[in-house]
Design a protein around this motif. Sequence first.
Motif, PDB file in Angstrom:
ATOM      1  N   GLU A  47       1.342  -3.808 -11.574  1.00 56.44           N
ATOM      2  CA  GLU A  47       2.211  -4.025 -12.732  1.00 56.44           C
ATOM      3  C   GLU A  47       1.599  -3.492 -14.027  1.00 56.44           C
ATOM      4  O   GLU A  47       2.287  -2.820 -14.815  1.00 56.44           O
ATOM      5  N   ASP A  48       0.333  -3.786 -14.283  1.00 57.25           N
ATOM      6  CA  ASP A  48      -0.292  -3.350 -15.540  1.00 57.25           C
ATOM      7  C   ASP A  48      -0.305  -1.834 -15.650  1.00 57.25           C
ATOM      8  O   ASP A  48       0.011  -1.265 -16.702  1.00 57.25           O
ATOM      9  N   TRP A  49      -0.702  -1.179 -14.547  1.00 57.12           N
ATOM     10  CA  TRP A  49      -0.754   0.283 -14.555  1.00 57.12           C
ATOM     11  C   TRP A  49       0.631   0.874 -14.762  1.00 57.12           C
ATOM     12  O   TRP A  49       0.807   1.838 -15.510  1.00 57.12           O
ATOM     13  N   ARG A  50       1.651   0.295 -14.127  1.00 63.76           N
ATOM     14  CA  ARG A  50       3.017   0.821 -14.244  1.00 63.76           C
ATOM     15  C   ARG A  50       3.560   0.605 -15.653  1.00 63.76           C
ATOM     16  O   ARG A  50       4.290   1.455 -16.187  1.00 63.76           O
ATOM     17  N   ARG A  51       3.240  -0.534 -16.261  1.00 58.98           N
ATOM     18  CA  ARG A  51       3.661  -0.763 -17.646  1.00 58.98           C
ATOM     19  C   ARG A  51       3.052   0.295 -18.571  1.00 58.98           C
ATOM     20  O   ARG A  51       3.719   0.810 -19.469  1.00 58.98           O
ATOM     21  N   GLU A  52       1.794   0.599 -18.342  1.00 59.55           N
ATOM     22  CA  GLU A  52       1.118   1.618 -19.153  1.00 59.55           C
ATOM     23  C   GLU A  52       1.779   2.983 -18.964  1.00 59.55           C
ATOM     24  O   GLU A  52       1.942   3.752 -19.922  1.00 59.55           O
ATOM     25  N   TYR A  53       2.168   3.283 -17.724  1.00 62.35           N
ATOM     26  CA  TYR A  53       2.842   4.546 -17.410  1.00 62.35           C
ATOM     27  C   TYR A  53       4.117   4.688 -18.255  1.00 62.35           C
ATOM     28  O   TYR A  53       4.364   5.726 -18.882  1.00 62.35           O
ATOM     29  N   TYR A  54       4.924   3.620 -18.286  1.00 65.59           N
ATOM     30  CA  TYR A  54       6.167   3.686 -19.052  1.00 65.59           C
ATOM     31  C   TYR A  54       5.909   3.623 -20.550  1.00 65.59           C
ATOM     32  O   TYR A  54       6.648   4.235 -21.336  1.00 65.59           O
ATOM     33  N   GLN A  55       4.868   2.916 -20.957  1.00 59.77           N
ATOM     34  CA  GLN A  55       4.528   2.880 -22.376  1.00 59.77           C
ATOM     35  C   GLN A  55       4.152   4.271 -22.872  1.00 59.77           C
ATOM     36  O   GLN A  55       4.486   4.646 -24.011  1.00 59.77           O
ATOM     37  N   GLU A  63       1.322   9.119  -6.231  1.00 59.75           N
ATOM     38  CA  GLU A  63       1.805  10.491  -6.017  1.00 59.75           C
ATOM     39  C   GLU A  63       2.687  10.932  -7.177  1.00 59.75           C
ATOM     40  O   GLU A  63       2.571  12.056  -7.672  1.00 59.75           O
ATOM     41  N   ARG A  64       3.569  10.036  -7.629  1.00 65.57           N
ATOM     42  CA  ARG A  64       4.450  10.380  -8.749  1.00 65.57           C
ATOM     43  C   ARG A  64       3.646  10.587 -10.029  1.00 65.57           C
ATOM     44  O   ARG A  64       3.958  11.456 -10.836  1.00 65.57           O
ATOM     45  N   ASN A  65       2.608   9.781 -10.210  1.00 73.84           N
ATOM     46  CA  ASN A  65       1.797   9.892 -11.417  1.00 73.84           C
ATOM     47  C   ASN A  65       1.118  11.245 -11.511  1.00 73.84           C
ATOM     48  O   ASN A  65       0.852  11.746 -12.606  1.00 73.84           O
ATOM     49  N   GLU A  66       0.841  11.856 -10.355  1.00 73.06           N
ATOM     50  CA  GLU A  66       0.184  13.158 -10.355  1.00 73.06           C
ATOM     51  C   GLU A  66       1.068  14.253 -10.938  1.00 73.06           C
ATOM     52  O   GLU A  66       0.575  15.319 -11.305  1.00 73.06           O
ATOM     53  N   ALA A 126       0.834  -1.206   0.000  1.00 72.42           N
ATOM     54  CA  ALA A 126       0.000   0.000   0.000  1.00 72.42           C
ATOM     55  C   ALA A 126       0.868   1.254   0.000  1.00 72.42           C
ATOM     56  O   ALA A 126       0.535   2.259  -0.644  1.00 72.42           O
ATOM     57  N   ALA A 127       1.989   1.207   0.722  1.00 71.68           N
ATOM     58  CA  ALA A 127       2.897   2.356   0.778  1.00 71.68           C
ATOM     59  C   ALA A 127       3.509   2.623  -0.592  1.00 71.68           C
ATOM     60  O   ALA A 127       3.587   3.779  -1.046  1.00 71.68           O
ATOM     61  N   LEU A 128       3.956   1.569  -1.262  1.00 73.36           N
ATOM     62  CA  LEU A 128       4.530   1.725  -2.597  1.00 73.36           C
ATOM     63  C   LEU A 128       3.482   2.237  -3.569  1.00 73.36           C
ATOM     64  O   LEU A 128       3.741   3.144  -4.363  1.00 73.36           O
ATOM     65  N   GLN A 129       2.285   1.680  -3.494  1.00 73.30           N
ATOM     66  CA  GLN A 129       1.199   2.137  -4.364  1.00 73.30           C
ATOM     67  C   GLN A 129       0.923   3.622  -4.153  1.00 73.30           C
ATOM     68  O   GLN A 129       0.714   4.368  -5.106  1.00 73.30           O
TER      69      GLN A 129
END
Length: 203
Positions: free
Chosen positions: A122-130, A74-77, A66-69
């Motif tokens: 994982e899926d959301w983070r992959r999309e972020y980098y994509q 926060e970074r995505n913002e 939960a902390a990492l999420q």
Amino acid sequence: MSSTEAGKIPSKKEISSQDAILKAAIAEFAERGVDGARIEAIAKQAKFNKSLIYRYFNDKQGLFEAALQSKLEERNESVEKIPKEITEVLQFYFKENLRDQNYVRVLLNEAQQNQGEPLIDEDWRREYYQNHIDRLKQSQSEGAISDELDPVCLMLIFTALVFFPATLPQLAQLISGHKVDSDEFQARWYDCLQMLTRLMQPD
């Protein structure tokens, strides 16, 4: 995040208490790592009973996830603040990583403890980098970067560039002779980033 009943909307009090716990947990994980972190210390810092932590997050692993999420969200913002020019993008993330050392350390903790399991979000983070890779492809189509360069490899290189000084500041200091948060290092690093992006431009 919470272990409350499925479908139940958390109250403002629950959200506030979870946020306080996560803030304390991030600091504890960043300083001591997952193995060294103590629920008692997190509870004391958050000013809540540790039983509430177990109620919301089940166990220390659940709390770490939960902390990492929380840090990832926060970074995505900050995505909307990203400039368009490649050198400025690299400088932006370099400074963000220096500013938010807890984010960097929590990512390192994730790397150290992961034994091949699926990554958190994982899926959301992959999309972020994509999305960033797509930005690089657009820069190539606009002639800002040579289209002979593989955009995935470029993303790996750029990620290494913006994380290295914040992740291994002692090596950056030994190599450059300056602390990474000094004006001298940051000016030199910016010049390096400019030089590298110039080399990546079409002839």
